[in-house]
Write a protein that holds these residues in place. Structure first.
Motif: not given
Length: 139
Positions: A133-138, A99-120
């Protein structure tokens, strides 16, 4: 003790302590709270699953471990005692392990994501991201 139990409890630890930090001892009986983050709610579900499957003595022991963890946030010994209670319950109940295995996210993966600094930008996965700035996406 099986490696599977050790691995599951290791993956579940952050969820359990976050849930106890958010709910305190009420974690064992409280309903999901939309204002509390997903990590705490996942830990709450796991603790309640253990709680439901324990006898009176097991519930008392689990409640004491939760109480100690709630009263001493950041105390690694209290968190370890809580994890030990979960391990004991898992050793005694193979269905609980499933039951607990089913409750945990797939693969039991814990993801930590950190952004630091201007425009991170921080993301687990990302398609296109632009912070300049002034970016065009095609296409």
């Amino acid at each position: 003790m099986s490696a599977e139990i050790v691995q599951l409890v290791g993956q579940a630890g952050p969820y359990l302590t976050t849930a106890v930090g958010a709910y305190g001892v009420a974690v064992l009986t409280r309903a999901e709270d939309a204002a509390v983050d997903a990590t705490a709610n996942l830990g709450r579900r796991m603790l309640q699953a253990v709680w439901r499957r324990r006898d009176a003595q097991g519930r008392a022991e689990l409640e004491a471990a939760v109480q100690d963890t709630a009263e001493a946030p950041g105390d690694e010994d209290a968190a370890a005692a809580l994890r030990q209670q979960i391990k004991r319950a898992l050793r005694e109940d193979a269905e609980l392990l499933a039951e607990l295995t089913r409750i945990l996210p797939a693969g039991g993966e814990t993801v930590h994501v950190t952004a630091s600094g201007e425009r991170s930008i921080a993301a687990k996965t990302i398609g296109t991201a632009v912070t300049g700035d002034n970016t065009t996406i095609r296409p």
